[in-house]
Design a protein around this motif. Structure first.
Motif, mmCIF file in Angstrom:
data_model
loop_
_atom_site.group_PDB
_atom_site.id
_atom_site.type_symbol
_atom_site.label_atom_id
_atom_site.label_comp_id
_atom_site.label_asym_id
_atom_site.label_seq_id
_atom_site.Cartn_x
_atom_site.Cartn_y
_atom_site.Cartn_z
ATOM 1 N N THR A 1 76.560 97.161 66.195
ATOM 2 C CA THR A 1 75.568 96.894 65.152
ATOM 3 C C THR A 1 75.741 95.503 64.568
ATOM 4 O O THR A 1 74.793 94.930 64.025
ATOM 5 N N GLN A 2 76.932 94.934 64.713
ATOM 6 C CA GLN A 2 77.157 93.572 64.231
ATOM 7 C C GLN A 2 76.178 92.579 64.856
ATOM 8 O O GLN A 2 75.707 91.653 64.188
ATOM 9 N N ALA A 3 75.852 92.772 66.120
ATOM 10 C CA ALA A 3 74.909 91.868 66.782
ATOM 11 C C ALA A 3 73.548 91.917 66.107
ATOM 12 O O ALA A 3 72.891 90.881 65.896
ATOM 13 N N ALA A 4 73.091 93.106 65.740
ATOM 14 C CA ALA A 4 71.808 93.232 65.055
ATOM 15 C C ALA A 4 71.875 92.691 63.644
ATOM 16 O O ALA A 4 70.932 92.047 63.159
ATOM 17 N N ILE A 5 72.977 92.942 62.954
ATOM 18 C CA ILE A 5 73.147 92.439 61.585
ATOM 19 C C ILE A 5 73.040 90.916 61.561
ATOM 20 O O ILE A 5 72.435 90.331 60.654
ATOM 21 N N GLN A 6 73.591 90.265 62.570
ATOM 22 C CA GLN A 6 73.535 88.801 62.629
ATOM 23 C C GLN A 6 72.163 88.295 63.055
ATOM 24 O O GLN A 6 71.742 87.215 62.632
ATOM 25 N N ALA A 7 71.451 89.077 63.874
ATOM 26 C CA ALA A 7 70.198 88.584 64.438
ATOM 27 C C ALA A 7 68.981 88.860 63.566
ATOM 28 O O ALA A 7 68.049 88.042 63.525
ATOM 29 N N LEU A 8 68.946 89.995 62.877
ATOM 30 C CA LEU A 8 67.734 90.373 62.144
ATOM 31 C C LEU A 8 67.279 89.315 61.132
ATOM 32 O O LEU A 8 66.072 89.056 61.019
ATOM 33 N N PRO A 9 68.183 88.667 60.383
ATOM 34 C CA PRO A 9 67.705 87.647 59.440
ATOM 35 C C PRO A 9 66.993 86.478 60.116
ATOM 36 O O PRO A 9 66.225 85.758 59.459
ATOM 37 N N ARG A 10 67.216 86.296 61.403
ATOM 38 C CA ARG A 10 66.578 85.196 62.129
ATOM 39 C C ARG A 10 65.176 85.546 62.603
ATOM 40 O O ARG A 10 64.449 84.672 63.089
ATOM 41 N N LEU A 11 64.785 86.804 62.445
ATOM 42 C CA LEU A 11 63.465 87.241 62.908
ATOM 43 C C LEU A 11 62.406 87.204 61.807
ATOM 44 O O LEU A 11 61.261 87.548 62.057
ATOM 45 N N ARG A 12 62.799 86.808 60.585
ATOM 46 C CA ARG A 12 61.843 86.757 59.477
ATOM 47 C C ARG A 12 61.762 85.355 58.896
ATOM 48 O O ARG A 12 62.763 84.630 58.858
ATOM 49 N N ALA A 13 60.587 85.009 58.415
ATOM 50 C CA ALA A 13 60.444 83.799 57.604
ATOM 51 C C ALA A 13 61.228 84.005 56.310
ATOM 52 O O ALA A 13 61.561 85.151 55.951
ATOM 53 N N PRO A 14 61.558 82.925 55.598
ATOM 54 C CA PRO A 14 62.324 83.069 54.356
ATOM 55 C C PRO A 14 61.730 84.144 53.444
ATOM 56 O O PRO A 14 60.531 84.152 53.142
ATOM 57 N N SER A 15 62.589 85.077 53.025
ATOM 58 C CA SER A 15 62.158 86.269 52.299
ATOM 59 C C SER A 15 63.067 86.534 51.116
ATOM 60 O O SER A 15 64.192 86.030 51.040
ATOM 61 N N ARG A 16 62.585 87.365 50.193
ATOM 62 C CA ARG A 16 63.404 87.849 49.087
ATOM 63 C C ARG A 16 64.124 89.111 49.574
ATOM 64 O O ARG A 16 63.474 90.101 49.919
ATOM 65 N N VAL A 17 65.436 89.052 49.590
ATOM 66 C CA VAL A 17 66.225 90.116 50.202
ATOM 67 C C VAL A 17 67.130 90.750 49.150
ATOM 68 O O VAL A 17 67.814 90.045 48.403
#
Length: 328
Positions: free
Chosen positions: A71-87
């Motif tokens: 799951t670490q791979a997804a945790i690192q990759a998911l933020p790169r799939l969105r434009a700047p967002s309020r998280v």
């Protein structure tokens, strides 16, 4: 790199001993008995086996799943799939989530679990561990789905990390991941005790999984890992027996701690409590060759997992009997 459990080399270097009882990770100490791997798995490039994703979807109850290198791979990759967002990341929780969502132009806030409902209307992405790591707290599926719908209505995401969900199956929302904007992460390492094969799964709508797969690239899961995981995911008798065993051992661990005056909460795989003298407790256990997880910051406390055998249970009991908390 953030600090995690399981760092026994650091423990040996710091304390000068090698006879460790490692309770620092929350990984099942009774791992799945990996079968012999076919010889071609070592030789061929590890093209994705559709049977693995299908077995994961059946086991986790999801419409569709993408295998990832933990799951670490997804945790690192998911933020790169969105434009700047309020998280918003629920706090306290697995620190890698906040660490990676704090980059890539996103604006990050960490919000206490009790205040999440009020934060949903003021964010684009909400990240929740369920059950939570390290506290074991859970959020009801109905609440999670309400949040998912509210976020999806404005193009947002709900990311739910269910890495410790195998012994709390009624809390899972994997079956609902056909909904827009709902992403669920699952781990093979925790329940199956197979952290070394670095395998997890992501459940979400097909378009998002395709984007994630493109970002991660080819050959993400080794051939041997695919074969071992396929056997584990299809072995329902082992799963049923292990789930019952872990629930019993989790209750035993909570009772053992209570017998020594420690009132803990957690999951079948670990217990956690907000220890006011956490540094000294961690030192006390380490001096006796027992490696526990120390949380120094927002979730100041101690997390420890299950001993692997009766000798480990006796060793933990003895170390706890020697612990002298500071009297308030």
């Amino acid at each position: 790199m953030l600090e995690h459990g399981g760092n026994l080399r650091d423990a040996a270097q710091r304390f000068g001993r090698h006879d460790w009882l490692d309770l620092s990770t929350g990984i099942n100490p009774h791992h799945y008995p990996a079968p012999t791997v076919a010889a071609h798995a070592w030789h061929r490039l590890p093209e994705a086996d559709p049977a693995l994703a299908a077995a994961a979807a059946a086991y986790y109850g999801a419409p569709l799943m993408l295998p990832v290198a933990g799951t670490q791979a997804a945790i690192q990759a998911l933020p790169r799939l969105r434009a700047p967002s309020r998280v918003v990341v629920a706090a306290p929780s697995y620190a890698e989530h906040a660490h990676h969502w704090s980059g890539h132009g996103h604006t990050l806030r960490q919000v206490d679990y009790a205040a999440l409902d009020g934060a949903v209307d003021d964010c684009d992405v909400l990240v929740v561990c369920n059950p939570n790591n390290p506290t074991g707290a859970t959020v009801a599926p109905q609440q999670l789905l309400r949040w998912a719908d509210a976020l999806a209505a404005r193009g947002g995401w709900l990311v739910v990390d269910e890495a410790f969900g195998d012994t709390a199956t009624s809390a899972s929302i994997c079956a609902q991941t056909g909904r827009p904007g709902l992403i669920v992460l699952r781990s093979v390492g925790k329940f199956f005790g197979l952290a070394g094969i670095r395998l997890g799964f992501v459940a979400a709508q097909p378009a998002l999984l395709e984007q994630l797969a493109d970002l991660l690239g080819p050959w993400t899961i080794s051939g041997p890992a695919q074969q071992v995981a396929l056997a584990a995911l299809n072995d329902q008798p082992w799963q049923d027996a292990m789930r019952a065993r872990l629930c019993a051992e989790g209750a035993r661990l909570q009772q053992l701690l209570a017998g020594h005056g420690i009132h803990a909460s957690g999951s079948a795989l670990f217990q956690w409590w907000p220890e006011p003298d956490a540094e000294r407790f961690w030192q006390h256990m380490a001096e006796r060759g027992i490696w526990v997880r120390l949380f120094r910051h927002a979730a100041r406390g101690i997390r420890l997992g299950l001993p692997p055998d009766e000798a480990g249970w006796r060793r933990l009991d003895h170390a706890l009997s020697e612990w002298k908390p500071i009297q308030s």
